[in-house]
Design a protein around this motif. Structure first.
Motif, mmCIF file in Angstrom:
data_model
loop_
_atom_site.group_PDB
_atom_site.id
_atom_site.type_symbol
_atom_site.label_atom_id
_atom_site.label_comp_id
_atom_site.label_asym_id
_atom_site.label_seq_id
_atom_site.Cartn_x
_atom_site.Cartn_y
_atom_site.Cartn_z
ATOM 1 N N ALA A 124 7.849 -2.809 -7.941
ATOM 2 C CA ALA A 124 6.940 -1.710 -7.609
ATOM 3 C C ALA A 124 7.699 -0.557 -6.957
ATOM 4 O O ALA A 124 7.391 0.620 -7.192
ATOM 5 C CB ALA A 124 5.826 -2.201 -6.685
ATOM 6 N N LEU A 125 8.708 -0.871 -6.166
ATOM 7 C CA LEU A 125 9.489 0.166 -5.493
ATOM 8 C C LEU A 125 10.289 1.018 -6.471
ATOM 9 O O LEU A 125 10.612 2.173 -6.175
ATOM 10 C CB LEU A 125 10.431 -0.467 -4.463
ATOM 11 N N ARG A 180 8.290 -1.260 6.853
ATOM 12 C CA ARG A 180 9.505 -1.906 7.350
ATOM 13 C C ARG A 180 9.984 -2.951 6.342
ATOM 14 O O ARG A 180 11.172 -3.045 6.044
ATOM 15 C CB ARG A 180 9.234 -2.550 8.707
ATOM 16 N N GLN A 181 9.047 -3.723 5.787
ATOM 17 C CA GLN A 181 9.407 -4.767 4.832
ATOM 18 C C GLN A 181 9.996 -4.168 3.552
ATOM 19 O O GLN A 181 10.962 -4.695 3.003
ATOM 20 C CB GLN A 181 8.208 -5.642 4.510
ATOM 21 N N GLU A 182 9.449 -3.079 3.075
ATOM 22 C CA GLU A 182 9.994 -2.432 1.877
ATOM 23 C C GLU A 182 11.410 -1.922 2.127
ATOM 24 O O GLU A 182 12.290 -2.065 1.268
ATOM 25 C CB GLU A 182 9.078 -1.292 1.433
ATOM 26 N N ARG A 183 11.647 -1.351 3.296
ATOM 27 C CA ARG A 183 13.003 -0.904 3.642
ATOM 28 C C ARG A 183 13.958 -2.096 3.730
ATOM 29 O O ARG A 183 15.097 -2.016 3.264
ATOM 30 C CB ARG A 183 12.991 -0.118 4.961
ATOM 31 N N GLU A 198 0.782 -1.223 0.000
ATOM 32 C CA GLU A 198 0.000 0.000 0.000
ATOM 33 C C GLU A 198 0.819 1.280 0.000
ATOM 34 O O GLU A 198 0.527 2.182 -0.764
ATOM 35 C CB GLU A 198 -0.972 -0.003 1.179
ATOM 36 N N PRO A 199 1.873 1.403 0.828
ATOM 37 C CA PRO A 199 2.575 2.670 0.865
ATOM 38 C C PRO A 199 3.362 3.028 -0.392
ATOM 39 O O PRO A 199 3.762 4.159 -0.535
ATOM 40 C CB PRO A 199 3.524 2.518 2.064
ATOM 41 N N VAL A 200 3.613 2.109 -1.289
ATOM 42 C CA VAL A 200 4.319 2.460 -2.514
ATOM 43 C C VAL A 200 3.514 3.541 -3.215
ATOM 44 O O VAL A 200 2.358 3.356 -3.547
ATOM 45 C CB VAL A 200 4.531 1.232 -3.429
ATOM 46 N N GLY A 201 4.137 4.689 -3.403
ATOM 47 C CA GLY A 201 3.444 5.824 -3.976
ATOM 48 C C GLY A 201 2.673 6.605 -2.927
ATOM 49 O O GLY A 201 2.082 7.629 -3.213
ATOM 50 N N GLY A 202 2.666 6.143 -1.695
ATOM 51 C CA GLY A 202 1.959 6.811 -0.609
ATOM 52 C C GLY A 202 2.896 7.626 0.253
ATOM 53 O O GLY A 202 3.841 8.220 -0.236
ATOM 54 N N GLN A 203 2.669 7.609 1.554
ATOM 55 C CA GLN A 203 3.392 8.484 2.462
ATOM 56 C C GLN A 203 4.777 7.992 2.856
ATOM 57 O O GLN A 203 5.690 8.780 2.945
ATOM 58 C CB GLN A 203 2.544 8.729 3.713
ATOM 59 N N SER A 204 4.921 6.706 3.153
ATOM 60 C CA SER A 204 6.219 6.227 3.618
ATOM 61 C C SER A 204 6.378 4.752 3.272
ATOM 62 O O SER A 204 5.420 4.072 2.942
ATOM 63 C CB SER A 204 6.343 6.425 5.126
ATOM 64 N N LEU A 205 7.609 4.293 3.369
ATOM 65 C CA LEU A 205 7.888 2.886 3.111
ATOM 66 C C LEU A 205 7.585 2.073 4.354
ATOM 67 O O LEU A 205 7.798 2.523 5.477
ATOM 68 C CB LEU A 205 9.359 2.701 2.749
ATOM 69 N N ASP A 209 9.329 2.546 -8.941
ATOM 70 C CA ASP A 209 8.546 3.709 -9.346
ATOM 71 C C ASP A 209 8.115 4.558 -8.156
ATOM 72 O O ASP A 209 7.275 5.445 -8.302
ATOM 73 C CB ASP A 209 7.324 3.250 -10.143
ATOM 74 N N SER A 210 8.680 4.306 -6.999
ATOM 75 C CA SER A 210 8.299 5.000 -5.778
ATOM 76 C C SER A 210 9.266 6.135 -5.451
ATOM 77 O O SER A 210 10.475 5.913 -5.360
ATOM 78 C CB SER A 210 8.269 3.999 -4.617
ATOM 79 N N VAL A 211 8.739 7.325 -5.247
ATOM 80 C CA VAL A 211 9.553 8.468 -4.839
ATOM 81 C C VAL A 211 10.166 8.199 -3.463
ATOM 82 O O VAL A 211 11.328 8.522 -3.217
ATOM 83 C CB VAL A 211 8.699 9.757 -4.814
ATOM 84 N N GLN A 212 9.396 7.588 -2.581
ATOM 85 C CA GLN A 212 9.884 7.294 -1.235
ATOM 86 C C GLN A 212 11.073 6.327 -1.282
ATOM 87 O O GLN A 212 12.034 6.487 -0.526
ATOM 88 C CB GLN A 212 8.766 6.715 -0.359
ATOM 89 N N ALA A 213 10.998 5.330 -2.147
ATOM 90 C CA ALA A 213 12.112 4.383 -2.288
ATOM 91 C C ALA A 213 13.342 5.094 -2.838
ATOM 92 O O ALA A 213 14.465 4.839 -2.393
ATOM 93 C CB ALA A 213 11.714 3.216 -3.183
ATOM 94 N N LEU A 214 13.146 5.980 -3.792
ATOM 95 C CA LEU A 214 14.260 6.744 -4.352
ATOM 96 C C LEU A 214 14.917 7.604 -3.280
ATOM 97 O O LEU A 214 16.143 7.698 -3.210
ATOM 98 C CB LEU A 214 13.777 7.609 -5.512
ATOM 99 N N GLU A 215 14.124 8.211 -2.419
ATOM 100 C CA GLU A 215 14.669 9.021 -1.334
ATOM 101 C C GLU A 215 15.394 8.157 -0.307
ATOM 102 O O GLU A 215 16.416 8.571 0.237
ATOM 103 C CB GLU A 215 13.548 9.810 -0.649
ATOM 104 N N TYR A 216 14.883 6.974 -0.046
ATOM 105 C CA TYR A 216 15.465 6.076 0.958
ATOM 106 C C TYR A 216 16.764 5.425 0.469
ATOM 107 O O TYR A 216 17.728 5.332 1.222
ATOM 108 C CB TYR A 216 14.452 4.992 1.343
ATOM 109 N N ALA A 217 16.778 4.967 -0.781
ATOM 110 C CA ALA A 217 17.940 4.238 -1.321
ATOM 111 C C ALA A 217 18.218 4.693 -2.757
ATOM 112 O O ALA A 217 18.002 3.942 -3.705
ATOM 113 C CB ALA A 217 17.685 2.740 -1.264
ATOM 114 N N PRO A 218 18.696 5.922 -2.931
ATOM 115 C CA PRO A 218 18.851 6.449 -4.290
ATOM 116 C C PRO A 218 19.819 5.661 -5.169
ATOM 117 O O PRO A 218 19.553 5.469 -6.355
ATOM 118 C CB PRO A 218 19.344 7.883 -4.067
ATOM 119 N N VAL A 219 20.915 5.180 -4.619
ATOM 120 C CA VAL A 219 21.885 4.439 -5.427
ATOM 121 C C VAL A 219 21.268 3.136 -5.938
ATOM 122 O O VAL A 219 21.355 2.806 -7.125
ATOM 123 C CB VAL A 219 23.175 4.168 -4.616
ATOM 124 N N THR A 220 20.618 2.409 -5.045
ATOM 125 C CA THR A 220 19.986 1.141 -5.416
ATOM 126 C C THR A 220 18.883 1.354 -6.442
ATOM 127 O O THR A 220 18.830 0.671 -7.468
ATOM 128 C CB THR A 220 19.412 0.444 -4.166
#
Length: 89
Positions: free
Chosen positions: A59-60, A18-21, A9-16, A62-73
């Motif tokens: 799915a991650l 724990r499992q996504e991180r 659910e949070p992909v594209g939402g407010q935050s990642l 395309d997520s802005v939150q994922a890009l902010e969390y792990a930009p290199v990856t």
């Protein structure tokens, strides 16, 4: 929505979640392994099927939150995805 899908659910939402991180944190360790050991570690360390792992990872991308969390990856995986699209499509 079923609870098995709730971690997406949070992909594209407010935050990642724990499992996504965890998926993003573990990706570098798992990426270079052969399929068998990689799948075993995904099940043991992340508690999910390899199919679900790769669906979530995709799915991650395309997520802005994922890009902010792990930009290199995320940027590296986006380049790989784009190269594969050019090569196979």
């Amino acid at each position: 929505m079923s609870t098995s899908q709730s971690h997406l659910e949070p992909v594209g939402g407010q935050s990642l979640t724990r499992q996504e991180r965890q998926i993003l944190d573990h990706h570098a360790c798992l990426a270079g392994l052969p399929a068998g050991p990689r799948e075993r570690l995904i099940r043991e360390q992340l508690g999910m099927s390899p199919t679900r792992y790769f669906q979530t990872l995709n799915a991650l991308l395309d997520s802005v939150q994922a890009l902010e969390y792990a930009p290199v990856t995320i940027n590296r995986l986006r380049r790989v995805r784009e190269d594969n699209r050019r090569k196979y499509w």
